[in-house]
Write an enzyme that holds these catalytic residues in place. Structure first.
Site, PDB file in Angstrom:
ATOM      1  N   ASN A 161      -0.571   6.251  11.046  1.00 24.64           N
ATOM      2  CA  ASN A 161      -1.696   5.478  11.825  1.00 24.64           C
ATOM      3  C   ASN A 161      -2.911   6.079  11.924  1.00 24.64           C
ATOM      4  O   ASN A 161      -3.764   5.622  12.770  1.00 24.64           O
ATOM      5  CB  ASN A 161      -1.150   5.451  13.291  1.00 24.64           C
ATOM      6  CG  ASN A 161      -1.382   3.763  13.648  1.00 24.64           C
ATOM      7  OD1 ASN A 161      -1.337   2.821  12.807  1.00 24.64           O
ATOM      8  ND2 ASN A 161      -1.537   3.762  14.981  1.00 24.64           N
TER       9      ASN A 161
ATOM     10  N   GLY B 242       0.883  -1.294   0.085  1.00 16.17           N
ATOM     11  CA  GLY B 242      -0.103  -0.064   0.137  1.00 16.17           C
ATOM     12  C   GLY B 242       0.971   1.320  -0.080  1.00 16.17           C
ATOM     13  O   GLY B 242       1.797   1.305   0.841  1.00 16.17           O
TER      14      GLY B 242
ATOM     15  N   LEU C  84       5.932  -0.952   8.615  1.00 15.97           N
ATOM     16  CA  LEU C  84       7.290  -0.525   8.122  1.00 15.97           C
ATOM     17  C   LEU C  84       7.034   0.244   6.816  1.00 15.97           C
ATOM     18  O   LEU C  84       5.927   0.441   6.354  1.00 15.97           O
ATOM     19  CB  LEU C  84       7.782  -1.744   7.391  1.00 15.97           C
ATOM     20  CG  LEU C  84       8.036  -3.118   8.434  1.00 15.97           C
ATOM     21  CD1 LEU C  84       8.814  -4.205   7.593  1.00 15.97           C
ATOM     22  CD2 LEU C  84       8.990  -2.620   9.813  1.00 15.97           C
TER      23      LEU C  84
ATOM     24  N   ASP D 167       0.430   7.524   6.650  1.00 17.91           N
ATOM     25  CA  ASP D 167      -0.865   8.074   7.308  1.00 17.91           C
ATOM     26  C   ASP D 167      -0.656   8.247   8.749  1.00 17.91           C
ATOM     27  O   ASP D 167      -1.535   8.806   9.413  1.00 17.91           O
ATOM     28  CB  ASP D 167      -2.015   7.254   6.961  1.00 17.91           C
ATOM     29  CG  ASP D 167      -1.882   5.773   7.696  1.00 17.91           C
ATOM     30  OD1 ASP D 167      -0.605   5.378   8.178  1.00 17.91           O
ATOM     31  OD2 ASP D 167      -2.776   5.085   8.126  1.00 17.91           O
TER      32      ASP D 167
ATOM     33  N   LEU E  95       4.418 -10.106   6.800  1.00 15.83           N
ATOM     34  CA  LEU E  95       5.639 -10.718   6.942  1.00 15.83           C
ATOM     35  C   LEU E  95       5.985 -11.345   8.343  1.00 15.83           C
ATOM     36  O   LEU E  95       5.320 -10.814   9.203  1.00 15.83           O
ATOM     37  CB  LEU E  95       6.681  -9.633   6.675  1.00 15.83           C
ATOM     38  CG  LEU E  95       6.949  -8.955   5.335  1.00 15.83           C
ATOM     39  CD1 LEU E  95       7.668  -7.809   5.132  1.00 15.83           C
ATOM     40  CD2 LEU E  95       6.922  -9.805   4.193  1.00 15.83           C
TER      41      LEU E  95
ATOM     42  N   LYS F  13       5.218  -2.601  14.346  1.00 12.36           N
ATOM     43  CA  LYS F  13       5.387  -3.439  13.288  1.00 12.36           C
ATOM     44  C   LYS F  13       5.324  -2.802  11.943  1.00 12.36           C
ATOM     45  O   LYS F  13       5.707  -3.456  10.868  1.00 12.36           O
ATOM     46  CB  LYS F  13       4.901  -4.700  13.094  1.00 12.36           C
ATOM     47  CG  LYS F  13       5.377  -5.519  14.356  1.00 12.36           C
ATOM     48  CD  LYS F  13       4.675  -7.306  14.162  1.00 12.36           C
ATOM     49  CE  LYS F  13       3.365  -7.189  14.295  1.00 12.36           C
ATOM     50  NZ  LYS F  13       2.574  -8.425  14.134  1.00 12.36           N
TER      51      LYS F  13
END
Length: 304
Positions: free
Chosen positions: A215, A209, A249, A213, A235, A247
């Site tokens: 979060n 994606g 990335l 943003d 992953l 997590k």
């Protein structure tokens, strides 16, 4: 704060007229007055004017900056040659190598369908990460197939700041990935997915994606994959490493991890190599213990 515009002369007419202000040799009309002397709405509000001024400054000094960057690059090469340091292949060689390398039959798609959810600053970050993906991929001995989908007008304007982007070794598509590739071959990579992926299959398109943003839209990519009825996976970070931060990335980190694993690198090595120090990455205790026991057994081995 310094004056951005030249002030009108004192003897300039006030009624039923308007003044032109000049900034960086660009003429700006700040608004007209109606018959009753009321000022009509201005073409820019304060925020829009600030963004516009930033673009004007960029355009005015772009050629000068490019010239300085080239001069610095030449100086670094000269110093490297004098110190007998190998800087790797130059741009011309990389372009030649691009044509000679055989790409893996594994594809990465950057989904740029989230432009409307980001402010301009965050859209620029997405383009910057896209540039890193391109750079990492073209330097690989086994590059991935690289696609960009939902490549709309905003993305085109943002990426146009980088001269020559049309010649980058990636495929640009205005359409969505659903309109371009077989649905059964799509896999959306999302940290919210309950599925863990450890191997990347050939003839498969892995979607990242294109969203920065902070979060604000947590779980959006996962939700999108579920609604569209396509496969999704995350992953195996928890299996191999511990992290002090979230997590989530960046686009280029996910891209490089997929690339390194596809090249044959082990997960532990790839994650430690790619993930930044600020995330406090270290191997899981179970992996450290198994590594220590293996090394100990090797030391205790007695040759016969």
């Amino acid at each position: 704060m310094e004056e951005l515009f030249e002030k009108p002369e004192n003897n300039a007419p006030e009624e039923n007229s308007y003044h032109h202000y000049t900034l960086f040799d660009v003429t700006v009309d700040p608004g007209l007055k109606d018959d009753e002397g009321n000022e009509l709405p201005r073409p820019f509000n304060k925020n829009q004017m600030r963004k516009w001024l930033k673009k004007v400054r960029w355009e005015k000094h772009k050629a000068e900056k490019r010239s300085k960057e080239k001069a610095r690059a030449k100086e670094r090469k000269r110093e490297a040659r004098a110190a007998n340091i190998d800087l790797g292949p130059n741009r011309k060689m990389l372009k030649k190598m691009k044509l000679e390398k055989v790409k893996k039959n594994i594809s990465i798609i950057i989904d740029l369908s989230f432009d409307h959810l980001m402010i301009e600053k965050d859209r620029y970050k997405v383009i910057k990460q896209l540039l890193r993906c391109y750079s990492i991929n073209r330097r690989s001995e086994a590059p991935l197939q690289f696609h960009v989908t939902s490549f709309g007008e905003k993305s085109k304007v943002d990426i146009s700041r980088h001269n020559g982007y049309e010649h980058w070794d990636m495929e640009y598509h205005e359409k969505s990935y659903l309109e371009l590739f077989p649905k059964e071959k799509l896999v959306y990579l999302s940290s919210e997915s309950e599925n863990i992926i450890e191997q990347f299959e050939e003839d498969t398109y892995y979607i990242i994606g294109g969203l920065v943003d902070h979060n604000k839209h947590k779980g959006l990519c996962h939700k999108l994959a579920v609604e569209q009825g396509i496969r999704h996976a995350q992953l195996p970070l928890d299996k191999y490493v511990n992290m002090k931060t979230r997590k989530v990335l960046t686009i280029d980190h996910v891209f490089e991890i997929v690339l390194r694993i596809s090249e044959g690198m082990q997960w532990q090595e790839a994650l430690l190599k790619v993930l930044p120090i600020r995330k406090g990455v270290h191997l899981c205790d179970s992996l450290n213990s198994s590594t220590i026991s293996i090394e100990t057994s090797k030391e205790n081995d007695v040759p016969t």
